[in-house]
Every structure is written in C-alpha cells, then in structure tokens.
Write a protein that holds these residues in place. Structure first.
Motif, short mmCIF file in Angstrom:
data_model
loop_
_atom_site.label_atom_id
_atom_site.label_comp_id
_atom_site.label_asym_id
_atom_site.label_seq_id
_atom_site.Cartn_x
_atom_site.Cartn_y
_atom_site.Cartn_z
N PRO A 89 0.49 -2.32 5.59
CA PRO A 89 -0.48 -3.39 5.75
C PRO A 89 -1.91 -2.91 5.73
N LEU A 90 -2.11 -1.63 5.60
CA LEU A 90 -3.47 -1.10 5.68
C LEU A 90 -4.08 -0.98 4.31
N ALA A 91 -5.33 -1.41 4.20
CA ALA A 91 -6.06 -1.22 2.95
C ALA A 91 -6.35 0.26 2.78
N ALA A 92 -6.22 0.74 1.54
CA ALA A 92 -6.40 2.16 1.30
C ALA A 92 -7.86 2.56 1.40
N ARG A 150 8.98 -8.12 -3.66
CA ARG A 150 8.45 -8.20 -2.30
C ARG A 150 8.45 -9.67 -1.86
N THR A 151 9.05 -9.93 -0.72
CA THR A 151 9.01 -11.27 -0.12
C THR A 151 8.53 -11.10 1.31
N GLU A 152 7.25 -11.41 1.54
CA GLU A 152 6.64 -11.11 2.83
C GLU A 152 5.24 -11.70 2.89
N LEU A 153 4.66 -11.64 4.08
CA LEU A 153 3.25 -11.96 4.25
C LEU A 153 2.43 -10.95 3.45
N VAL A 154 1.38 -11.41 2.79
CA VAL A 154 0.50 -10.49 2.07
C VAL A 154 -0.04 -9.46 3.05
N PRO A 196 -4.38 -7.51 10.41
CA PRO A 196 -3.51 -8.69 10.24
C PRO A 196 -3.66 -9.73 11.35
N ALA A 197 -4.16 -9.32 12.52
CA ALA A 197 -4.30 -10.28 13.62
C ALA A 197 -5.28 -11.40 13.28
#
Length: 421
Positions: free
Chosen positions: A24-27, A281-285, A290-291
């Motif tokens: 979930p972290l931007a690179a 991928r099936t998930e939240l972007v 993310p909070a």
C-alpha cells in the motif's frame, strides 16, 4: 483501457489469480546508484510480456518500423560495460533514446525507417520489451545482484516511457499541460492491438498548442498496464513533481466503442481483470496513508465546455455512472448520477481497471497536494481495425481512426485549457 473495454475482450484472455497483496505504500525514488556489493544472482526468467515478443506480429511491427535494431544495439552497449556505473549510463542513454526516437518518429522528425505509419505506438512498446528482456537476462562479469538489476530495470522503464524527462517550461504567459497514456493491452486476445492513448502521448509530447489565452506546452508520459507497478507508486512518483507546475492535467486511456467519455468520478477499487502480466487484483486501490483514503475522487476538468465543443468526429459524453455499495448495504448497485454519501466504490465511471486507477491516483494526488487545477480522465474510443481485417497489423481505416483520436484529444486539451483560464 477501461474495464468496460476489458469486459468486451474477456474471451481469450488468460487470468491468473494470485494471493499476493500489493504494497500500500507509494514508492520512493530509486536508491542512489552505487556499485553493488551483494552476491550476484542468476538472471531471472523473462516476464509474461517479454515472452510474447518472439511471436510473428511483434517481430513484424519492429521490422516495419525500423525498431528491430533497438534491442541488439542495447545488447552491444551492455556488453561493453565493465562496471555497474558504466551499465547504468548505458541504460539511461538507451532508455531515453528509445523514448526520444519514438516521439521523433510520431512527430515526423527524421526518417520513418519502415512502412508502418508514424503515428503507431506499438514499436515503442515492443522495442522496450526487447530491451528489458536483454537486461533481465544479462550476466556481466562484474556480477549483478538482484537489487542492482532491479534499479537498472527501473531506470530503463522510466526513461523509455518519458516519465523522468517531462520538461514543463517556466515563465509567464504560457500554459503547462500534463497528459499520460498507456501501453497496448489485452494482447492475448489480439496481439496486434495498439493503444490510442499511448499514440497520443507520443504525438503530443513537447508540443505547443495555440489557445485564445496564449501558447500551451504539453508534456507526456506512458504507463504500463501492470497492477504491481501502480501499487509501487509509479503514478505518484512521476506526477508528484509535475502537477504543482501544471495548469491542467489529463490521464487518457482507451475506453468504449465509438465515443469519448469525460469520467466524472473515480473509485478506489480494483476489479480483478488480468493485466499485461496476466496478474489479477481484486482489492481496495493501495495508496499511502490509507487511513485518509477516500472512496471517490472527482474530475475538475471543464466537462460542460468539453462536451459542448466541436472537437472531432467522435461524440463526447459527461459520464457520471458509477457502481457502489450504498452506505449500510452489501450489494453493489449502478448509480447513473454518481456516488451517494457514504458509499463504497466498486467501479468509477471508467470502470475498475487501471484506467480508473490512474485517474483515481492522479486526482487524489492533486487533492492531497492541495492543488486547485483542472484535472481528470479522458476515455478515447476503442481503436478498431478496418472491416474484415483479422490478420494484418495495419490498414487504412485503422490508421485513420488512430489519427482522428489523436487529433480529437489534442482539441479536447485545447478546449479544456481555454475554458479553465
């Protein structure tokens, strides 16, 4: 490159369900170049994308554009490298050289070097894969650890996509536009496919357009059709330094047949359709922080002015339809007039594939940076071959369709610029 388009193309596309969860972290930017000290490892196998390269169609595209010499020239440059630093310089030079060559060809500079029309985006795509395959399997005498090889591949990808060479000019009295496109996709359905958004990026990069408010400069980049790259933050890394300098931005991808859509809403959901690596991928972007992640973002492009203007032969629509799970509900429903308060996203106007995701990420970045600029997503028509053409890599109608799409996107950008003054 919407999921809407993908659903039409689902027959014949291989989907591979994975259990990996994207980061979930931007690179961050790639680590500074340094001579690797870790133990060298064996070259990894080629990727799914690279494995398609040896088929007849990609080879014909490369041969008929003159881009068949790109990978061999790069291989010779790598063979001459005696250190990591020399290898990195070769990667940077040849990566940016490929992007510049593709832009020059699209914009009529230099020889065409083949009979394939200049507006074609496919030579860039397949030539890049030839280069990444060579780099992935290269075994230099000085040793190349996995981390060092990954850094070189990253430099090659970014340089050959125009992502690290955007050059928005300074000064007063000019407008600055950022536009992005995509690679071809659904290649297991039809390996001949071109992507008009990528072709538009090549045609417009570094160009100027005249508007009623003065000249406007357009800078472009192209993105891969790969879930993993997006989760790693390729969009944010490319656009974070550009949007604060821009007066307008638009992400562009291929969408529906016979129409252009200005997508009003973008959703924070990945719907699972297979990418160019046949990964699903099936998930939240997945994004940073993310909070504070919203379920929806919106366009700030002047959609009323764009849809009212005469920009080309394809009708242009203000698309407000989304799919959501209403607040307190459990079942997705289609909303023709946009999301309702407290709902959970299941598809933006552009679907739930990477076109929706790049629009979501770019507009979320705009909002998180506190920018008050027009920005959003434009879906082009599906680029179609001429009637009856099921085998040839090009035909006159195919070329005309692509040229018309390029011209109309350019006109839309001009209208958006003037309407946002």
């Amino acid at each position: 490159m919407s999921r809407i388009r993908a659903r039409l193309d689902v027959v014949g596309v291989a989907l591979v369900a994975l259990t990996l969860t994207a980061s979930p972290l931007a690179a961050a930017d790639p680590a500074p170049s340094a001579a690797p000290s870790a133990t060298p490892s064996a070259a990894p196998p080629v990727t799914v994308e690279e494995a398609r390269l040896d088929r007849a169609v990609p080879q014909e595209i490369l041969r008929r554009s003159g881009f068949d010499a790109v990978a061999p020239e790069f291989t010779r440059a790598l063979a001459g490298a005696r250190s990591y630093g020399q290898a990195e310089r070769a990667v940077v030079r040849h990566g940016s050289g490929l992007w510049n060559r593709a832009v020059d060809r699209a914009q009529g500079r230099g020889p065409a070097a083949g009979d394939l029309s200049r507006d074609d985006d496919r030579p860039l795509y397949w030539a890049r894969l030839g280069m990444t395959r060579e780099l992935r399997q290269w075994q230099p005498e000085f040793g190349l650890p996995d981390a060092a090889r990954a850094r070189l591949l990253d430099r090659l990808e970014r340089g050959s996509r125009g992502q690290d060479s955007m050059n928005l000019p300074a000064g007063k009295g000019i407008k600055r536009m950022v536009m992005t496109g995509f690679d071809p996709f659904t290649l297991d359905r039809d390996i001949r496919i071109s992507n008009p958004s990528g072709a538009t990026a090549l045609a417009l990069d570094g160009t100027w357009i005249r508007t009623a408010d003065g000249p406007a400069r357009i800078e472009t980049a192209v993105f891969p059709v790969r879930w993993t790259d997006f989760a790693a933050g390729t969009v944010e890394r490319t656009l974070r330094g550009q949007l604060p300098k821009a007066d307008l931005f638009t992400t562009v991808s291929q969408g529906r047949v016979g129409r252009i859509d200005i997508e009003r809403f973008n959703g924070a959901w990945r719907g699972g359709f297979g990418d160019n690596e046949n990964i699903s991928r099936t998930e939240l972007v997945p994004v940073g922080d993310p909070a504070s992640q919203p379920q929806w973002t919106g366009t700030t492009l002047p959609y009323k002015a764009i849809t009212a203007a005469s920009t080309g032969r394809f009708p242009v629509y203000d698309n407000t339809t989304v799919t959501e799970i209403p607040a307190g509900g459990t079942t997705p429903v289609v909303r023709p007039d946009g999301p309702t308060p407290g709902s959970t996203a299941r598809a933006g106007g552009g679907g739930d594939y990477l076109s929706n995701e790049i629009a979501y990420r770019a507009t979320l970045l705009r909002d998180r940076l506190g920018l008050n600029i027009p920005g959003g997503h434009v879906h082009t028509p599906v680029l179609q071959f001429g009637a009856g053409n099921t085998t040839e890599i090009t035909d006159p109608e195919f070329v005309r369709n692509r040229l018309d799409i390029i011209a109309q996107v350019r006109s839309i950008i001009a209208v958006a610029t003037e309407s946002s003054a």
